[in-house]
Design an enzyme around this catalytic site. Structure first.
Site, PDB file in Angstrom:
ATOM      1  N   SER A  45       0.831  -1.206   0.000  1.00  0.00           N
ATOM      2  CA  SER A  45       0.000   0.000   0.000  1.00  0.00           C
ATOM      3  C   SER A  45       0.864   1.255   0.000  1.00  0.00           C
ATOM      4  O   SER A  45       0.513   2.238  -0.642  1.00  0.00           O
ATOM      5  CB  SER A  45      -0.975  -0.002   1.171  1.00  0.00           C
ATOM      6  OG  SER A  45      -0.285  -0.070   2.399  1.00  0.00           O
ATOM      7  N   GLU A  46       2.002   1.235   0.715  1.00  0.00           N
ATOM      8  CA  GLU A  46       2.929   2.378   0.701  1.00  0.00           C
ATOM      9  C   GLU A  46       4.376   1.925   0.802  1.00  0.00           C
ATOM     10  O   GLU A  46       4.683   0.915   1.435  1.00  0.00           O
ATOM     11  CB  GLU A  46       2.653   3.358   1.843  1.00  0.00           C
ATOM     12  CG  GLU A  46       1.541   4.332   1.553  1.00  0.00           C
ATOM     13  CD  GLU A  46       0.174   3.703   1.762  1.00  0.00           C
ATOM     14  OE1 GLU A  46      -0.755   4.091   1.053  1.00  0.00           O
ATOM     15  OE2 GLU A  46       0.058   2.806   2.621  1.00  0.00           O
ATOM     16  N   THR A  47       5.223   2.733   0.186  1.00  0.00           N
ATOM     17  CA  THR A  47       6.667   2.633   0.354  1.00  0.00           C
ATOM     18  C   THR A  47       7.133   3.989   0.859  1.00  0.00           C
ATOM     19  O   THR A  47       6.807   5.018   0.270  1.00  0.00           O
ATOM     20  CB  THR A  47       7.373   2.295  -0.978  1.00  0.00           C
ATOM     21  OG1 THR A  47       6.920   1.017  -1.430  1.00  0.00           O
ATOM     22  CG2 THR A  47       8.886   2.274  -0.817  1.00  0.00           C
TER      23      THR A  47
END
Length: 126
Positions: A45-47
């Protein structure tokens, strides 16, 4: 170019639980297109991308597989986890994001994975 990618399961007491985020620490910003490609390849979902200023000071940006986003709580927590593990002597971590401002994260004494966040107060939009 090689970068180290840490995958952290935030808000979890066991592996493969919670919210996963990738954390990448660099000495200089990667290009926006390269960061976006890495985030898309990670497919989490996020980096979180951190630009190291010192052991205790970093700039942070968050990218989803599709776009850069303004803030991500679990990727920020994952980033703190990675930095405190890399620098066990640290007690306070300072993060700065263009979209959020300064964030101060304190590693709670005697509680190995417990952090206290001090975030900027939101401002009203008129």
């Amino acid at each position: 170019m090689q970068v180290e990618i840490d995958i952290v399961d935030a808000f979890a007491s066991a592996q493969f639980g919670g919210n996963s985020a990738a954390v990448i620490i660099t000495e200089e910003w990667l290009s926006k297109s390269l960061m976006q490609s890495i985030a898309a390849q990670n497919n989490l979902s996020e980096t979180a991308f951190l630009l190291k200023r010192s052991d205790s000071e970093y700039h942070i940006r968050w990218l989803s597989p599709l776009t850069e986003i303004d803030f991500c709580g679990h990727a920020t927590l994952a980033s703190a986890f990675v930095v405190f593990r890399k620098h066990p002597h640290l007690k306070v971590l300072d993060l700065f994001a263009e979209t959020v401002g300064e964030m101060h994260i304190t590693h709670r004494v005697g509680r190995p994975d417990c952090y206290e966040f001090s975030l900027p107060h939101p401002t009203a939009i008129s």
